[in-house]
Scaffold this motif. Sequence first.
Motif, PDB file in Angstrom:
ATOM      1  N   ARG A 114       0.837  -1.216   0.000  1.00  0.00           N
ATOM      2  CA  ARG A 114       0.000   0.000   0.000  1.00  0.00           C
ATOM      3  C   ARG A 114       0.864   1.255   0.000  1.00  0.00           C
ATOM      4  NH1 ARG A 114      -4.496  -0.746   4.553  1.00  0.00           N
ATOM      5  NH2 ARG A 114      -3.010  -2.252   5.270  1.00  0.00           N
ATOM      6  N   GLU A 115       1.945   1.202   0.746  1.00  0.00           N
ATOM      7  CA  GLU A 115       2.849   2.358   0.791  1.00  0.00           C
ATOM      8  C   GLU A 115       3.467   2.603  -0.581  1.00  0.00           C
ATOM      9  OE1 GLU A 115       6.793   3.974   3.230  1.00  0.00           O
ATOM     10  OE2 GLU A 115       5.909   2.012   3.698  1.00  0.00           O
ATOM     11  N   SER A 116       3.843   1.518  -1.252  1.00  0.00           N
ATOM     12  CA  SER A 116       4.422   1.638  -2.585  1.00  0.00           C
ATOM     13  C   SER A 116       3.434   2.263  -3.552  1.00  0.00           C
ATOM     14  CB  SER A 116       4.863   0.261  -3.095  1.00  0.00           C
ATOM     15  OG  SER A 116       5.380   0.341  -4.395  1.00  0.00           O
ATOM     16  N   LEU A 117       2.170   1.862  -3.423  1.00  0.00           N
ATOM     17  CA  LEU A 117       1.132   2.423  -4.283  1.00  0.00           C
ATOM     18  C   LEU A 117       0.919   3.903  -3.994  1.00  0.00           C
ATOM     19  CD1 LEU A 117      -1.719  -0.256  -4.498  1.00  0.00           C
ATOM     20  CD2 LEU A 117      -0.409   0.700  -6.395  1.00  0.00           C
ATOM     21  N   SER A 118       0.853   4.240  -2.707  1.00  0.00           N
ATOM     22  CA  SER A 118       0.590   5.632  -2.335  1.00  0.00           C
ATOM     23  C   SER A 118       1.707   6.569  -2.777  1.00  0.00           C
ATOM     24  CB  SER A 118       0.390   5.744  -0.819  1.00  0.00           C
ATOM     25  OG  SER A 118       1.582   5.395  -0.134  1.00  0.00           O
ATOM     26  N   ARG A 119       2.923   6.057  -2.847  1.00  0.00           N
ATOM     27  CA  ARG A 119       4.066   6.872  -3.265  1.00  0.00           C
ATOM     28  C   ARG A 119       4.174   6.959  -4.783  1.00  0.00           C
ATOM     29  NH1 ARG A 119       9.042   4.817   0.618  1.00  0.00           N
ATOM     30  NH2 ARG A 119       8.285   5.728   2.593  1.00  0.00           N
ATOM     31  N   GLY A 120       3.359   6.149  -5.466  1.00  0.00           N
ATOM     32  CA  GLY A 120       3.425   6.152  -6.915  1.00  0.00           C
ATOM     33  C   GLY A 120       4.725   5.574  -7.444  1.00  0.00           C
ATOM     34  N   GLU A 121       5.259   4.580  -6.740  1.00  0.00           N
ATOM     35  CA  GLU A 121       6.529   3.996  -7.149  1.00  0.00           C
ATOM     36  C   GLU A 121       6.355   3.164  -8.423  1.00  0.00           C
ATOM     37  OE1 GLU A 121       8.068   1.797  -3.878  1.00  0.00           O
ATOM     38  OE2 GLU A 121       8.446   3.575  -2.639  1.00  0.00           O
ATOM     39  N   GLY A 167      -6.481  -1.516  -4.371  1.00  0.00           N
ATOM     40  CA  GLY A 167      -7.060  -0.517  -3.486  1.00  0.00           C
ATOM     41  C   GLY A 167      -6.519  -0.713  -2.094  1.00  0.00           C
ATOM     42  N   GLU A 168      -7.415  -0.770  -1.124  1.00  0.00           N
ATOM     43  CA  GLU A 168      -6.994  -0.980   0.255  1.00  0.00           C
ATOM     44  C   GLU A 168      -6.390  -2.365   0.454  1.00  0.00           C
ATOM     45  OE1 GLU A 168      -6.945   1.031   3.083  1.00  0.00           O
ATOM     46  OE2 GLU A 168      -7.100   2.532   1.518  1.00  0.00           O
ATOM     47  N   VAL A 170      -4.531  -4.713  -1.157  1.00  0.00           N
ATOM     48  CA  VAL A 170      -3.668  -4.948  -2.312  1.00  0.00           C
ATOM     49  C   VAL A 170      -3.386  -6.432  -2.507  1.00  0.00           C
ATOM     50  CG1 VAL A 170      -1.463  -4.406  -3.400  1.00  0.00           C
ATOM     51  CG2 VAL A 170      -2.589  -2.709  -1.960  1.00  0.00           C
TER      52      VAL A 170
END
Length: 340
Positions: A114-121, A167-168, A170
Amino acid sequence: MELDLEWQEPGWRRVLEGIPRGTEIPVERFFAILGSVDEEEAREAALCLEERGVGLDVSHLPQSGSGALLQRLTLEAELVREGRLPGGLEGGDPLRLYWQELEQLPRLTEAQARESLSRGENPNRLTEGLLWLVAQEAPAFAGQGVLLLDLMQEGAMGLMGAMEDAGENVLERARWHVRQAMARAVALQYMVSGEAQRLLASVRAYQQADRRLLERLGRNPGPEELAQELGMTVEEAQSLGKMVRDAAAALRREPKPEPEAEPEKVEDSDYFQLRSQVEELLSCLEPENRKILILRFGLNGKPPKSQEETASLMGLSLTELQGREQAAMALLRREGKSPL
C-alpha cells in the motif's frame, strides 16, 4: 424438465454481463454459455468476466492431456500432493529454476504494498514484490491441462493487471487476479483441446441417465447403476455426479442482482438449472415430505441419500418413509410440478 445446453442468440456476452459482480461461477457453466466458439472469442469472454470482477472456478475439472504432456502433468500433480515442489524436480528442471528464482525475490507485505502504491513507485517493483503469490497459487491448478511453469507465467502477467485494480486490500486483489489468470489459462486449454465439449457431452449423458433411472426405478439411482447405464466405471460416474452437484450448489449460492441493476431477462441455457428452483417446485408439499424429497434426491446440493438413510434421519420407519415419498411424488405429478 429437459435442459437445452446449446446457447442461442443473443449470445454469450449478454448472459455474462448479467452475472452479478463479485461472484464466482463454475467453469462448466462458462463452457455451456459459450458453446462452440474459437479461441479468440473464448479469451474475450474470459476477460469480460474478469473485467466485471466475476471469477471462474475450475476446481471441478478432471485431469486432461495426453502423451508426454499427460505424464508431466501427472508428475506435477503428484509432487503437489506430496508437498515436494520444487525439491522433487531435477536440478536443471525449468520449473524448479523459475520457482527458486521467485523464492529469492523480496516479498512485500500488505502495508509495504500500500505504501508503494501511495508513493506512486514503479509498478514493476510492486509486481516483483508480489510474485511470491504466483508460487503460492499455482499448485492448486496442478494437473489440469496446463503445465505449472506456463501457469506461473500467466499468473505473473495477471499481477500486472492487478496493479490497475489495487485498493486498500492490495494482496487480496493481487491474489484474485493471479488465480483468475491461471483459471483462464486452464479454461482456454480445455476449450482449444476439445475437452470442454466432451465434458459437456458427458454431463448431458449423466443427467439423461439419472432422469431415466429415476423414472424407471422410482428412486434415486446409485453410482453402480448410473455407471452401468452410462457404460463407464463407477469412479467416472461418481466424478461426474460430484461435478454436477458441486456446480449446482455453487449456482444456487450465486446472489441475485439488485432489481434496479437487473439486465433484460434472458433464459440461461446452463444445464445446472435443473435443481435451482427447488423451493418453488416443492412448495405444495408439507414441510416433512418436502424435506424427505430434498434428502432423497440431493436437492440441497449434497449427495443423495438412500431410503434407509433418509428414514433414519427423519425418525421414520422404512415403510413410513416409502409411503410419504410415494405420496409426495404423486402430488407433484398431479400438480405438474415434478422436477424429477
